[in-house]
Design a protein around this motif. Sequence first.
Motif, PDB file in Angstrom:
ATOM      1  N   LEU A 174       0.751  -1.147  -0.149  1.00  7.56           N
ATOM      2  CA  LEU A 174      -0.016  -0.003  -0.134  1.00  7.56           C
ATOM      3  C   LEU A 174       1.043   1.136   0.060  1.00  7.56           C
ATOM      4  CD1 LEU A 174      -2.732  -0.929   2.603  1.00  7.56           C
ATOM      5  CD2 LEU A 174      -2.958  -1.010   0.175  1.00  7.56           C
ATOM      6  N   SER A 175       2.340   1.263   0.333  1.00  5.94           N
ATOM      7  CA  SER A 175       2.885   2.374   0.471  1.00  5.94           C
ATOM      8  C   SER A 175       3.653   2.765  -0.663  1.00  5.94           C
ATOM      9  CB  SER A 175       3.833   2.241   1.565  1.00  5.94           C
ATOM     10  OG  SER A 175       4.961   1.112   1.257  1.00  5.94           O
ATOM     11  N   ILE A 176       3.766   1.693  -1.784  1.00  7.43           N
ATOM     12  CA  ILE A 176       4.315   1.940  -3.041  1.00  7.43           C
ATOM     13  C   ILE A 176       3.817   3.172  -3.871  1.00  7.43           C
ATOM     14  CG2 ILE A 176       4.541   1.181  -5.300  1.00  7.43           C
ATOM     15  CD1 ILE A 176       5.266  -1.672  -3.835  1.00  7.43           C
ATOM     16  N   PRO A 177       2.183   3.401  -3.777  1.00  4.77           N
ATOM     17  CA  PRO A 177       2.038   4.684  -4.493  1.00  4.77           C
ATOM     18  C   PRO A 177       2.405   5.806  -3.759  1.00  4.77           C
ATOM     19  CG  PRO A 177       0.090   2.959  -4.302  1.00  4.77           C
ATOM     20  CD  PRO A 177       1.194   2.419  -3.460  1.00  4.77           C
ATOM     21  N   PHE A 178       2.418   6.009  -2.530  1.00  3.94           N
ATOM     22  CA  PHE A 178       3.067   7.080  -1.848  1.00  3.94           C
ATOM     23  C   PHE A 178       4.244   7.426  -2.317  1.00  3.94           C
ATOM     24  CE2 PHE A 178      -0.658   5.860   0.530  1.00  3.94           C
ATOM     25  CZ  PHE A 178      -1.240   6.958   0.867  1.00  3.94           C
ATOM     26  N   SER A 179       4.974   6.400  -2.423  1.00  2.00           N
ATOM     27  CA  SER A 179       6.645   6.322  -2.781  1.00  2.00           C
ATOM     28  C   SER A 179       6.677   6.965  -4.313  1.00  2.00           C
ATOM     29  CB  SER A 179       7.350   5.167  -2.590  1.00  2.00           C
ATOM     30  OG  SER A 179       8.544   5.235  -3.124  1.00  2.00           O
ATOM     31  N   ILE A 180       5.823   6.402  -5.174  1.00  2.00           N
ATOM     32  CA  ILE A 180       5.747   6.955  -6.542  1.00  2.00           C
ATOM     33  C   ILE A 180       5.213   8.508  -6.508  1.00  2.00           C
ATOM     34  CG2 ILE A 180       4.553   6.778  -8.668  1.00  2.00           C
ATOM     35  CD1 ILE A 180       4.403   3.910  -8.280  1.00  2.00           C
ATOM     36  N   VAL A 181       4.481   8.819  -5.659  1.00  2.00           N
ATOM     37  CA  VAL A 181       3.984  10.315  -5.624  1.00  2.00           C
ATOM     38  C   VAL A 181       5.240  11.095  -5.152  1.00  2.00           C
ATOM     39  CG1 VAL A 181       2.854  11.852  -4.253  1.00  2.00           C
ATOM     40  CG2 VAL A 181       1.515  10.009  -5.089  1.00  2.00           C
ATOM     41  N   ALA A 182       6.080  10.566  -4.193  1.00  2.44           N
ATOM     42  CA  ALA A 182       7.202  11.401  -3.644  1.00  2.44           C
ATOM     43  C   ALA A 182       8.288  11.513  -4.878  1.00  2.44           C
ATOM     44  CB  ALA A 182       7.727  10.623  -2.460  1.00  2.44           C
ATOM     45  N   ILE A 183       8.578  10.633  -5.714  1.00  3.67           N
ATOM     46  CA  ILE A 183       9.300  10.688  -6.927  1.00  3.67           C
ATOM     47  C   ILE A 183       8.853  11.741  -7.935  1.00  3.67           C
ATOM     48  CG2 ILE A 183      10.116   9.542  -8.931  1.00  3.67           C
ATOM     49  CD1 ILE A 183       9.970   7.015  -7.280  1.00  3.67           C
ATOM     50  N   ILE A 184       7.401  11.796  -8.260  1.00  2.82           N
ATOM     51  CA  ILE A 184       6.792  12.864  -9.136  1.00  2.82           C
ATOM     52  C   ILE A 184       6.856  14.252  -8.495  1.00  2.82           C
ATOM     53  CG2 ILE A 184       4.770  13.343 -10.405  1.00  2.82           C
ATOM     54  CD1 ILE A 184       4.083  10.345 -10.446  1.00  2.82           C
ATOM     55  N   ARG A 185       6.706  14.443  -7.192  1.00  3.18           N
ATOM     56  CA  ARG A 185       6.515  15.621  -6.707  1.00  3.18           C
ATOM     57  C   ARG A 185       7.843  15.535  -5.623  1.00  3.18           C
ATOM     58  NH1 ARG A 185       0.948  17.310  -4.859  1.00  3.18           N
ATOM     59  NH2 ARG A 185       1.862  19.182  -4.460  1.00  3.18           N
ATOM     60  N   PRO A 186       8.999  15.881  -5.682  1.00  2.00           N
ATOM     61  CA  PRO A 186      10.047  15.469  -5.075  1.00  2.00           C
ATOM     62  C   PRO A 186       9.934  16.636  -3.836  1.00  2.00           C
ATOM     63  CG  PRO A 186      10.838  16.406  -6.768  1.00  2.00           C
ATOM     64  CD  PRO A 186       9.464  16.063  -7.156  1.00  2.00           C
ATOM     65  N   HIS A 187       9.318  17.716  -3.891  1.00  3.85           N
ATOM     66  CA  HIS A 187       8.981  18.685  -3.096  1.00  3.85           C
ATOM     67  C   HIS A 187       8.073  18.695  -1.838  1.00  3.85           C
ATOM     68  CE1 HIS A 187      12.687  20.635  -4.682  1.00  3.85           C
ATOM     69  NE2 HIS A 187      11.960  20.917  -5.735  1.00  3.85           N
ATOM     70  N   ALA A 188       7.112  17.717  -2.002  1.00  3.46           N
ATOM     71  CA  ALA A 188       5.986  17.555  -1.343  1.00  3.46           C
ATOM     72  C   ALA A 188       6.502  16.689  -0.178  1.00  3.46           C
ATOM     73  CB  ALA A 188       4.885  16.799  -2.153  1.00  3.46           C
ATOM     74  N   SER A 189       6.321  17.581   0.990  1.00  2.00           N
ATOM     75  CA  SER A 189       6.455  16.857   2.209  1.00  2.00           C
ATOM     76  C   SER A 189       5.481  16.031   2.864  1.00  2.00           C
ATOM     77  CB  SER A 189       6.957  18.033   3.296  1.00  2.00           C
ATOM     78  OG  SER A 189       5.639  18.733   3.355  1.00  2.00           O
ATOM     79  N   GLY A 190       4.157  16.068   2.455  1.00  3.29           N
ATOM     80  CA  GLY A 190       3.169  15.308   3.014  1.00  3.29           C
ATOM     81  C   GLY A 190       3.235  13.990   2.655  1.00  3.29           C
ATOM     82  N   PRO A 191       3.702  13.196   1.635  1.00  3.09           N
ATOM     83  CA  PRO A 191       3.636  11.940   1.477  1.00  3.09           C
ATOM     84  C   PRO A 191       4.998  11.341   2.183  1.00  3.09           C
ATOM     85  CG  PRO A 191       3.226  12.856  -0.509  1.00  3.09           C
ATOM     86  CD  PRO A 191       3.346  13.831   0.479  1.00  3.09           C
ATOM     87  N   ARG A 192       6.117  12.178   2.279  1.00  2.00           N
ATOM     88  CA  ARG A 192       7.415  11.920   2.946  1.00  2.00           C
ATOM     89  C   ARG A 192       6.874  11.652   4.573  1.00  2.00           C
ATOM     90  NH1 ARG A 192      11.453   9.211   0.517  1.00  2.00           N
ATOM     91  NH2 ARG A 192      11.942  10.545  -1.515  1.00  2.00           N
ATOM     92  N   LEU A 193       6.372  12.583   4.972  1.00  2.00           N
ATOM     93  CA  LEU A 193       5.984  12.636   6.557  1.00  2.00           C
ATOM     94  C   LEU A 193       5.397  11.323   6.723  1.00  2.00           C
ATOM     95  CD1 LEU A 193       6.674  13.925   9.199  1.00  2.00           C
ATOM     96  CD2 LEU A 193       4.554  15.390   8.500  1.00  2.00           C
TER      97      LEU A 193
END
Length: 199
Positions: A102-121
């Motif tokens: 389930l966490s893989i899509p959030f990791s992909i979002v972190a690649i597409i939007r590297p400055h977004a801190s929400g998925p990383r946090l």
Amino acid sequence: MKSEATAIDVPEASGATRGKAPILTVPRKEKGGMKRGLGIIDLVLRIGAMVAALAAAATMGTSDQNLPFFTQFFQFEASYDDMPSFEFFLIAMSLVAGYLVLSIPFSIVAIIRPHASGPRLLLLIMDTVTLTLATAAAAAATSIVYLAHNGNANSNWLAICNQFGDFCQQISAAVVAAFMTVVTFVFLILLSALALRKH
């Protein structure tokens, strides 16, 4: 008549400053190359941890061995469901593997939007919780695997790996895969913390 040209010096006003061209500072855009690279490494490690967790759960869930001899009343069998620690291990590692999927899509979002801190946090918090669960499951199973290999004379716990060799190999492999998952989670947490670091 001769006219004499006179040069008149006009002193500068004390408050006047010499004109200088203003220096325009253009804000430099923060490059997301490093964070995108960290995101790619995060995705690769996440897939590796998922494979290791699935391997640990599958190996433990299929650990079963019957000895070729039995009596009229007893059949010598070793299975993971004979011990609550192994049952906890199977459930916990299955939950860990499910979370990683389930966490893989959030990791992909972190690649597409590297400055977004929400998925990383969110990944950082959930990875920490899941690391705790995986560590508890691996530690609980490790104690039983140790007793299965070496026994404990003080508590009259006999070593069974001399008789149930295949069973012990499977549960040992499951524990090793679980600790590989734990180590991978440590790197995932470090990567998330590094990506969230303020420049």
